[in-house]
Design an enzyme around this catalytic site. Structure first.
Site, PDB file in Angstrom:
ATOM      1  N   GLY B  54       0.793  -1.228   0.000  1.00 20.93           N
ATOM      2  CA  GLY B  54       0.000   0.000   0.000  1.00 20.93           C
ATOM      3  C   GLY B  54       0.824   1.276   0.000  1.00 20.93           C
ATOM      4  O   GLY B  54       0.419   2.288   0.579  1.00 20.93           O
ATOM      5  N   CYS B 111      -0.338   2.211 -11.938  1.00 23.05           N
ATOM      6  CA  CYS B 111      -1.723   1.920 -11.620  1.00 23.05           C
ATOM      7  C   CYS B 111      -2.432   1.399 -12.865  1.00 23.05           C
ATOM      8  O   CYS B 111      -2.512   2.091 -13.879  1.00 23.05           O
ATOM      9  CB  CYS B 111      -2.434   3.153 -11.105  1.00 23.05           C
ATOM     10  SG  CYS B 111      -4.177   2.864 -10.810  1.00 23.05           S
ATOM     11  N   THR B 167       4.462  -5.176 -10.664  1.00 19.15           N
ATOM     12  CA  THR B 167       3.743  -6.436 -10.442  1.00 19.15           C
ATOM     13  C   THR B 167       2.435  -6.452 -11.221  1.00 19.15           C
ATOM     14  O   THR B 167       1.964  -5.428 -11.711  1.00 19.15           O
ATOM     15  CB  THR B 167       3.418  -6.609  -8.952  1.00 19.15           C
ATOM     16  OG1 THR B 167       2.635  -5.490  -8.529  1.00 19.15           O
ATOM     17  CG2 THR B 167       4.681  -6.682  -8.125  1.00 19.15           C
ATOM     18  N   GLY B 191       7.991 -12.235  -8.596  1.00 18.42           N
ATOM     19  CA  GLY B 191       8.703 -13.504  -8.554  1.00 18.42           C
ATOM     20  C   GLY B 191       8.677 -14.230  -9.891  1.00 18.42           C
ATOM     21  O   GLY B 191       8.404 -13.626 -10.934  1.00 18.42           O
TER      22      GLY B 191
END
Lengths: 248, 305
Positions: B54, B111, B167, B191
């Site tokens: 966050g 975003c 990500t 990952g």
């Protein structure tokens, strides 16, 4: 800073838990309550484990097989190797005058080493079943209670409490023993402040448990509302955390 | 050149880890302090790691007063990642960094929920460009429907380079309760699962823009790093791997040199873009020419165009 590759000396069942013993190599055992990151074979992330025993030349960890990572650790065999980083975080202060170790379930994990360093003080340990309570044999001078009796039912006043266990137990202990040293836990990816995953609410702000804990004095973290001392909630979502001994 | 991925290392709690990098990239700084999300914030899955931190950070005021000076003292050049909710916020953050010794600014544009990503990227990068002469890197989400179009928009608006990738959204459920394991339900997946996603993003954006690219996503070894370079990256960043191996920077650097040598490249960057060579042996490379300003500013931070 790199993890050390340690070889497994032994991995013995203690009730439903496993006592994983590693050759220590160049790693120091650190202060009781500090933790190490152990990377289970085949898993992406290491798991935080507080040190359970520190016999000469070895590091011992009590592992509760509750998920794929901890199951992989309990499946290790002598001669296998595991990557270990530590000791990390802040352990217990070893200066209490009348120490009492209070543990719940796998929260017993750091107590054998802590007991040794404190000269075998009394311990009060709570477990779900007699099988789980086999781990109490690792802690000298221990009184055991089984559910539905809770450690807080049997907690006598006048002690300097050092506690480790599930969050509701720590919260209850901190109400009965306001100066208690509490070993908290949170899911943790790194153990050295990098991932921000282990943040818990302390004094109304988010703090990384690996940097500011895992042992936090109850007094330091309490806020007072209307004369009632409220302990910090380690996990404000209320979702069950992986129990002490490590994440899943 | 090996960097850390933003948000995957705190140089102040682990300075010896940070010093292993050619540059340190900060966690994203926002205009105001953010405590971040309520726990649980991380979960391991079989193919990667989910996080929902966050954007926890002290805010730009405290960052400039207390954090940046200590980061600069560590030694490696400091790249500051900035994030906001409007172009004007990015501009303000960049303007305030202009007077510091930060080596570069990474614009966290990741975003994925923006309706018109090209327009948004244009507005933010242009506003940031007007506010700073420092090298500007646009960090983009690989989940954008038309990633190269957004990368081109960022380039046209004045970005000197790209940081690829952030990500992607993922969800993990507790097997016993079938409830989300993260407090926010979904989180960002990083990952190993991200590795082919990152390769594709670097590959397509290199071709589209020719800009220097900091490639990241699931890099664990020198071989992984070399693949990103072959796809077009000029530098590689390490993220999730640091959690299990804080010594990964030195290890990956050494492995990378070895992997490049094994394939006959004098140095790893000699392999840059070779994934684009067609089967006829045509020279690899992007189809566009990089602007002189971007070329110059990227060179300032050691990145090859």
């Amino acid at each position: 800073m790199s993890p050390a590759r340690l070889s497994v000396v032994g991995n013995e069942a203690v009730g439903p838990y496993a006592l994983l013993r590693l050759r220590r190599g160049a790693l120091e055992p650190g202060v009781p309550g500090q933790f190490f990151m152990l990377r289970p074979p085949g898993r992406l992330l290491p798991r935080p484990m507080s040190l359970c025993l520190a016999p000469v030349g070895e590091l011992g960890f009590l592992v509760d097989p509750i998920g794929p990572g901890t199951r992989a650790l309990t499946a290790l065999e002598p001669g296998d190797e595991v990557d270990v980083l530590g000791p990390l975080g802040n352990g217990f202060r070893l200066d209490p005058e009348r120490p009492l170790l209070v543990g719940g379930g796998i929260g017993v994990a750091p107590f054998p080493y802590l007991s040794e360093r404190l000269g075998c003080p009394p311990a009060l340990l709570g477990f779900r079943t007699a099988d789980h309570a086999e781990a109490a044999a690792l802690v000298p001078n221990a009184e055991v209670v089984l559910e539905p009796t809770l450690v807080t039912d049997a907690l006598a006043p006048g002690f300097d409490v050092l506690a480790c266990g599930p969050e509701p137990m720590l919260t209850a202990v901190s109400r009965l023993a306001p100066g208690a040293q509490l070993a908290w836990e949170a899911p943790m990816a790194c153990g050295f402040g990098a991932c921000y995953g282990c943040a818990v609410e302390v004094d109304g702000r988010m703090a990384r448990l690996c940097v500011e804990g895992p042992v936090i004095s109850a007094r330091a973290e309490m806020t007072t509302e209307g004369g009632v001392a409220l302990s910090v909630a380690a996990c404000s979502s209320g979702r069950a955390l992986a129990r002490r001994g490590g994440g899943r | 050149m090996i960097l850390n991925a933003s948000g995957c290392l705190d140089a102040l709690t682990a300075p010896e880890v940070a010093r292993e990098f050619d540059a340190f990239v900060t966690k994203t700084v926002t205009p105001l302090q953010r405590e971040g999300n309520a726990p649980v914030r991380i979960a391991e899955t079989d193919v990667g790691m989910l996080n929902s931190i966050g954007l926890a950070n002290p805010g730009i005021d405290t960052f400039l007063a207390d954090v940046l000076p200590r980061l600069l003292d560590l030694g490696p050049p400091v790249w500051v990642s900035v994030g906001g909710f409007a172009a004007a916020e990015y501009a303000d953050l960049c303007a305030r960094l202009e007077r510091t010794d930060a080596a570069a600014i990474e614009l966290n544009l990741s975003c994925p929920n923006v309706a018109a990503p090209e327009d948004e990227a244009t507005a933010i990068v242009a506003a940031a460009r007007a506010a700073t002469g420092k090298p500007l890197f646009a960090k983009l989400s690989p989940a954008l429907p038309d990633l190269p179009a957004v990368a081109l928009a960022a380039a046209a608006a004045g970005a000197d380079g790209l940081a690829l990738v952030n990500t992607i959204r993922g969800l993990a459920l507790d097997p016993a309760t079938l409830r989300p394991r993260l407090g926010t339900a979904a989180g960002g997946l990083s990952g190993p699962a991200l590795r082919p996603v990152a390769l594709a993003a670097v590959h397509t954006c290199f071709r589209a823009t020719g800009l220097p690219i900091v490639g990241m996503g699931g890099v664990e070894t020198g071989a992984h790093a070399l693949e990103l370079i072959a796809a077009g990256a000029s530098a590689v960043a390490l993220g999730t791997v640091l959690f299990a191996d804080p010594g990964a920077a030195a290890r990956v650097r050494e492995e990378l040199a070895g992997e490049a040598r094994q394939r006959g490249f004098a140095d790893p960057l000699a392999a840059r873009g070779v994934a684009h060579a067609d089967l006829d042996g045509a020279p690899p490379g992007p189809v566009v020419r990089v602007a002189d300003g971007a070329r110059k500013r990227s060179a300032q931070v050691g990145l090859k165009v």
